[in-house]
Design a protein around this motif. Structure first.
Motif, mmCIF file in Angstrom:
data_model
loop_
_atom_site.group_PDB
_atom_site.id
_atom_site.type_symbol
_atom_site.label_atom_id
_atom_site.label_comp_id
_atom_site.label_asym_id
_atom_site.label_seq_id
_atom_site.Cartn_x
_atom_site.Cartn_y
_atom_site.Cartn_z
ATOM 1 N N ALA A 70 0.858 -1.037 -0.016
ATOM 2 C CA ALA A 70 0.209 0.164 -0.150
ATOM 3 C C ALA A 70 0.861 1.132 -0.057
ATOM 4 N N ARG A 71 1.809 1.368 0.681
ATOM 5 C CA ARG A 71 3.050 2.422 0.715
ATOM 6 C C ARG A 71 3.575 2.799 -0.515
ATOM 7 N N GLU A 72 3.864 1.484 -1.443
ATOM 8 C CA GLU A 72 4.653 1.813 -2.571
ATOM 9 C C GLU A 72 3.675 2.471 -3.548
ATOM 10 N N TRP A 73 2.462 1.768 -3.442
ATOM 11 C CA TRP A 73 1.323 2.309 -4.236
ATOM 12 C C TRP A 73 1.090 3.933 -3.992
ATOM 13 N N ILE A 74 0.826 4.154 -2.995
ATOM 14 C CA ILE A 74 0.764 5.739 -2.756
ATOM 15 C C ILE A 74 1.941 6.509 -3.255
ATOM 16 N N GLU A 75 3.163 6.069 -3.213
ATOM 17 C CA GLU A 75 4.074 6.639 -3.325
ATOM 18 C C GLU A 75 4.498 6.842 -4.986
ATOM 19 N N LYS A 76 4.009 6.078 -5.494
ATOM 20 C CA LYS A 76 4.035 6.105 -7.102
ATOM 21 C C LYS A 76 2.864 6.756 -7.676
ATOM 22 N N ARG A 77 1.648 6.826 -7.015
ATOM 23 C CA ARG A 77 0.693 7.286 -7.984
ATOM 24 C C ARG A 77 0.348 8.788 -7.334
ATOM 25 N N PHE A 78 0.655 9.015 -5.950
ATOM 26 C CA PHE A 78 0.217 10.572 -5.776
ATOM 27 C C PHE A 78 1.409 11.131 -5.310
ATOM 28 N N ALA A 79 1.145 12.695 -5.055
ATOM 29 C CA ALA A 79 2.245 13.649 -4.802
ATOM 30 C C ALA A 79 1.753 14.528 -3.561
#
Length: 354
Positions: free
Chosen positions: A241-250
């Motif tokens: 979940a953390r990796e997904w957030i870091e890749k998709r959002f800023a």
């Protein structure tokens, strides 16, 4: 907050599942309502009809007329919703008759499966209530005795199934009570429903919804030794979940990754606990479930007010300041009444007028 400080907070507010009211409810069934007692009286009168054909016909009519009627009859008979299906599927006589059985127990009252389920249920009903005399006993009292004595066995399977979903259920019911939007809303009634999905990542709760997530929740509760598999799984899911957030959002567009993590099972394997606490933006427990609602208030601009003890207001001063909740916090000791406030772990919350 450092992982060390988070671990210290975790220990201070660790859920004692043995003393929890949710767990206790499985051992003490609520009283039957007047409507349920009236329904069971009709079931009783159908079951004691001497002619089997008439008894089965009347019994099906009575049970079919009430939503969830079959579940209550199964409980009174000391059966589970799964056992009746298992027994019927294993029956040589049922196979000989060529009866097609449904996958869901509540469909057993349909005409085709009733040919097998009816006689099975009638036999057990007569065993349980056949010697009850309504003229010599209080029928309501008799059924209440059966209600209490059969409940622990009936609910055993349901307890095991639902306990693992209790965290997300409590979050959902709290948010629903406070009119905080979230998905899937069905979890407030059925915690076993499917999780919310965003880009193939599963979340137990998403506030306000998957289209524009402000908070994404991962919940994990262990009341026993979780072992290496559980330890790795918890860490892996929160890391994903953390990796997904870091890749998709800023920046500020990123949703808050909140972990609901609790239970004495984490004491035996610390790696899973430390992994989750290190990856989550925030975490909460049963006693601090109020955090979910108050982060929602901060992120969505909702008019929520929280009442804390003086001790907890000091302990969570950093959290309160970070989420700019200073104007929303009151002391429990200052409340003239708790009417209108909703219990949220060790806090009280209410929605105020906008």
């Amino acid at each position: 907050m450092s992982v060390i400080n988070r671990k210290a907070e975790f220990e201070r507010h660790l859920w004692d599942h043995a003393a929890d009211a949710f767990q206790a409810q499985f051992d003490e069934r609520r009283s039957l309502t007047e409507e349920e007692t009236d329904f069971l009286a009709l079931v009783y009168r159908a079951a004691i009809i001497a002619d089997d054909v008439d008894a089965l016909k009347k019994l099906r009519i009575v049970i079919s007329a009430r939503a969830n009627g079959l579940a209550l009859v199964l409980q009174i008979c000391g059966l589970t919703r799964n056992k009746i299906l298992v027994d019927l599927r294993a029956s040589a006589e049922v196979k000989k008759q060529g009866v097609k059985l449904p996958s869901a127990f509540h469909n057993l009252v349909n005409a085709e499966p009733w040919r097998a389920a009816g006689p099975y249920l009638l036999s057990r009903l007569r065993t349980v209530v056949g010697n009850v005399s309504p003229s010599g006993n209080s029928l309501a009292g008799v059924f209440e005795a059966l209600n209490q004595s059969t409940w622990p066995g009936y609910i055993r399977q349901e307890r095991a199934k639902r306990s693992g979903h209790e965290a997300e259920y409590r979050i959902a019911t709290l948010l629903a009570s406070l009119e905080v939007p979230f998905e899937p809303f069905e979890k407030a009634d059925n915690p076993l429903c499917r999780d919310a999905q965003i880009d193939s990542i599963s979340f137990d709760i998403v506030v306000p919804g998957t289209a524009s997530p402000a908070i994404v929740v991962k919940s994990t509760v262990h009341t026993a030794n979780i072992g290496q598999y559980g330890e790795s799984k918890d860490h892996l899911e929160i890391s994903e979940a953390r990796e997904w957030i870091e890749k998709r959002f800023a920046g500020e567009d990123a949703p808050v990754l909140l972990a609901f993590i609790d239970g004495v099972g984490f004491r035996s394997n610390r790696a899973g606990l430390e992994g989750v606490l290190s990856k989550a933006d925030e975490f909460c427990q049963f006693k601090t479930i109020w955090k979910v609602a108050m982060i929602s208030a901060s992120k969505l601009g909702l008019p929520l007010e929280i009442a804390l003890s003086e001790e907890h207001r000091k302990e969570f001063s950093g959290f309160i300041e970070h989420w700019q909740l200073e104007q929303s916090v009151r002391l429990i000791s200052s409340l003239e009444t708790t009417v209108g406030w909703i219990e949220a772990g060790d806090a009280l919350i209410r929605r105020t007028a906008t």
